[in-house]
Design an enzyme around this catalytic site. Structure first.
Site, PDB file in Angstrom:
ATOM      1  N   GLY A  48     -26.508   7.850  34.362  1.00 22.48           N
ATOM      2  CA  GLY A  48     -25.216   7.703  33.692  1.00 22.48           C
ATOM      3  C   GLY A  48     -23.977   7.837  34.567  1.00 22.48           C
ATOM      4  O   GLY A  48     -22.957   7.226  34.267  1.00 22.48           O
ATOM      5  N   GLU A 103     -21.360  14.328  36.896  1.00 26.57           N
ATOM      6  CA  GLU A 103     -22.162  14.078  35.695  1.00 26.57           C
ATOM      7  C   GLU A 103     -21.406  13.120  34.774  1.00 26.57           C
ATOM      8  O   GLU A 103     -20.175  13.076  34.800  1.00 26.57           O
ATOM      9  CB  GLU A 103     -22.455  15.433  35.023  1.00 26.57           C
ATOM     10  CG  GLU A 103     -23.053  15.417  33.629  1.00 26.57           C
ATOM     11  CD  GLU A 103     -24.464  14.836  33.549  1.00 26.57           C
ATOM     12  OE1 GLU A 103     -24.718  13.804  34.177  1.00 26.57           O
ATOM     13  OE2 GLU A 103     -25.289  15.407  32.810  1.00 26.57           O
ATOM     14  N   ASP A 107     -22.813  17.333  26.694  1.00 23.90           N
ATOM     15  CA  ASP A 107     -22.886  17.287  25.230  1.00 23.90           C
ATOM     16  C   ASP A 107     -23.272  18.699  24.753  1.00 23.90           C
ATOM     17  O   ASP A 107     -22.413  19.554  24.563  1.00 23.90           O
ATOM     18  CB  ASP A 107     -23.917  16.209  24.867  1.00 23.90           C
ATOM     19  CG  ASP A 107     -24.024  15.920  23.393  1.00 23.90           C
ATOM     20  OD1 ASP A 107     -23.190  16.435  22.632  1.00 23.90           O
ATOM     21  OD2 ASP A 107     -24.926  15.179  22.971  1.00 23.90           O
ATOM     22  N   LYS A 135     -17.995  16.844  25.331  1.00 25.58           N
ATOM     23  CA  LYS A 135     -17.861  16.954  23.867  1.00 25.58           C
ATOM     24  C   LYS A 135     -17.847  18.434  23.506  1.00 25.58           C
ATOM     25  O   LYS A 135     -18.911  19.019  23.232  1.00 25.58           O
ATOM     26  CB  LYS A 135     -19.073  16.297  23.188  1.00 25.58           C
ATOM     27  CG  LYS A 135     -19.165  14.798  23.340  1.00 25.58           C
ATOM     28  CD  LYS A 135     -20.381  14.314  22.551  1.00 25.58           C
ATOM     29  CE  LYS A 135     -20.695  12.872  22.804  1.00 25.58           C
ATOM     30  NZ  LYS A 135     -21.979  12.465  22.207  1.00 25.58           N
TER      31      LYS A 135
HETATM   32  P1  5GP Z   1     -26.704  17.535  26.987  1.00 26.04           P
HETATM   33  O1  5GP Z   1     -27.909  18.050  27.726  1.00 26.04           O
HETATM   34  O2  5GP Z   1     -25.407  18.119  27.487  1.00 26.04           O
HETATM   35  O3  5GP Z   1     -26.863  17.704  25.499  1.00 26.04           O
HETATM   36  O4  5GP Z   1     -26.699  15.985  27.175  1.00 26.04           O
HETATM   37  C1  5GP Z   1     -26.268  15.390  28.326  1.00 26.04           C
HETATM   38  C2  5GP Z   1     -26.854  14.005  28.461  1.00 26.04           C
HETATM   39  O5  5GP Z   1     -27.012  13.387  27.184  1.00 26.04           O
HETATM   40  C3  5GP Z   1     -25.904  13.113  29.226  1.00 26.04           C
HETATM   41  O6  5GP Z   1     -26.158  13.166  30.607  1.00 26.04           O
HETATM   42  C4  5GP Z   1     -26.176  11.751  28.618  1.00 26.04           C
HETATM   43  O7  5GP Z   1     -27.225  11.127  29.301  1.00 26.04           O
HETATM   44  C5  5GP Z   1     -26.613  12.037  27.202  1.00 26.04           C
HETATM   45  N1  5GP Z   1     -25.525  11.868  26.200  1.00 26.04           N
HETATM   46  C6  5GP Z   1     -24.869  12.826  25.526  1.00 26.04           C
HETATM   47  N2  5GP Z   1     -23.947  12.309  24.702  1.00 26.04           N
HETATM   48  C7  5GP Z   1     -24.025  10.967  24.863  1.00 26.04           C
HETATM   49  C8  5GP Z   1     -23.284   9.861  24.312  1.00 26.04           C
HETATM   50  O8  5GP Z   1     -22.361   9.976  23.493  1.00 26.04           O
HETATM   51  N3  5GP Z   1     -23.657   8.624  24.752  1.00 26.04           N
HETATM   52  C9  5GP Z   1     -24.652   8.418  25.651  1.00 26.04           C
HETATM   53  N4  5GP Z   1     -24.899   7.168  25.990  1.00 26.04           N
HETATM   54  N5  5GP Z   1     -25.346   9.429  26.211  1.00 26.04           N
HETATM   55  C10 5GP Z   1     -25.024  10.693  25.823  1.00 26.04           C
END
Ligand code: 5GP
Length: 179
Positions: A48, A103, A107, A135
């Site tokens: 990403g 990064e 999320d 987020k």
């Molecule tokens: P976390 O582990 O913080 O919950 O998620 C991080 C990863 O989730 C990011 O590196 C990304 O790959 C994916 N991700 C989280 N939110 C989104 C979003 O709104 N769109 C997309 N395409 N990927 C997301």
């Protein structure tokens, strides 16, 4: 483009190319100041962050090294809650160094919690986290982000490196899922 269709979903423009580029200039200037007279190691989190990293690093006109790591945690639009490191790092390149993680989006914070813990085992001098998107409403883990490109509400976004089921990474702007 105002809207794009990817598979069964429609997305509408959320952050324009020019908004993104001007924020990246600010972030790069902040990093150049913070790491003046140092030689940081950037770690680009694939897949990403590839576009964000490319635009940022083209403007980082000072000595640095660039490494890549591939972390996987997301399938479709739901987090699987499990993180794998598919491409690891060479310990010798991390030990005693100032690390800057690039990064795409934080999320829940699980991916970065896991990755920062892994990095600590490689004994870096310092670790800074730069996330293109954040987020805050979804954050579940205690993760410190040093620089955030844009804080966004709880939206599913694609473009500028971010995908929906493998598509959409190539767009130079960020799009949100249309209601
Ligand atoms: P976390 O582990 O913080 O919950 O998620 C991080 C990863 O989730 C990011 O590196 C990304 O790959 C994916 N991700 C989280 N939110 C989104 C979003 O709104 N769109 C997309 N395409 N990927 C997301």
């Amino acid at each position: 483009m105002q809207t794009i269709q990817l598979k069964d979903k429609r997305f509408q423009l959320y952050l324009s190319e020019s908004e993104i580029q001007s924020r990246i200039k600010e972030i790069t200037n902040e990093l150049l100041k913070k790491f003046k007279n140092k030689k940081p190691v950037f770690i680009v989190v694939l897949r990403g962050a590839f576009m964000f990293a490319s635009d940022l690093l083209k403007q980082y006109n000072s000595a640095c090294e660039i490494e890549f790591v591939k972390l996987t945690s997301y399938e479709g639009m739901l987090s699987s809650g499990k993180i794998n490191i598919e491409l690891g790092l060479n310990e010798a390149r991390i030990k005693g160094r100032d690390i800057i993680i690039l990064e795409d989006i934080v999320d829940s914070g699980l991916t970065m919690l896991f990755f920062k813990q892994y990095l600590e085992t490689l004994q870096p001098q310092s670790v800074s986290l730069v996330s293109f998107l954040f987020k805050p409403e979804n954050l579940e883990h205690d993760i410190a982000i040093d620089i955030t490109g844009f804080s966004i509400p709880n939206l599913f976004v694609i473009g500028y490196g971010l995908d929906y089921d493998g598509e959409g990474r190539n767009f130079p702007a960020v799009y949100q899922l249309a209601q």
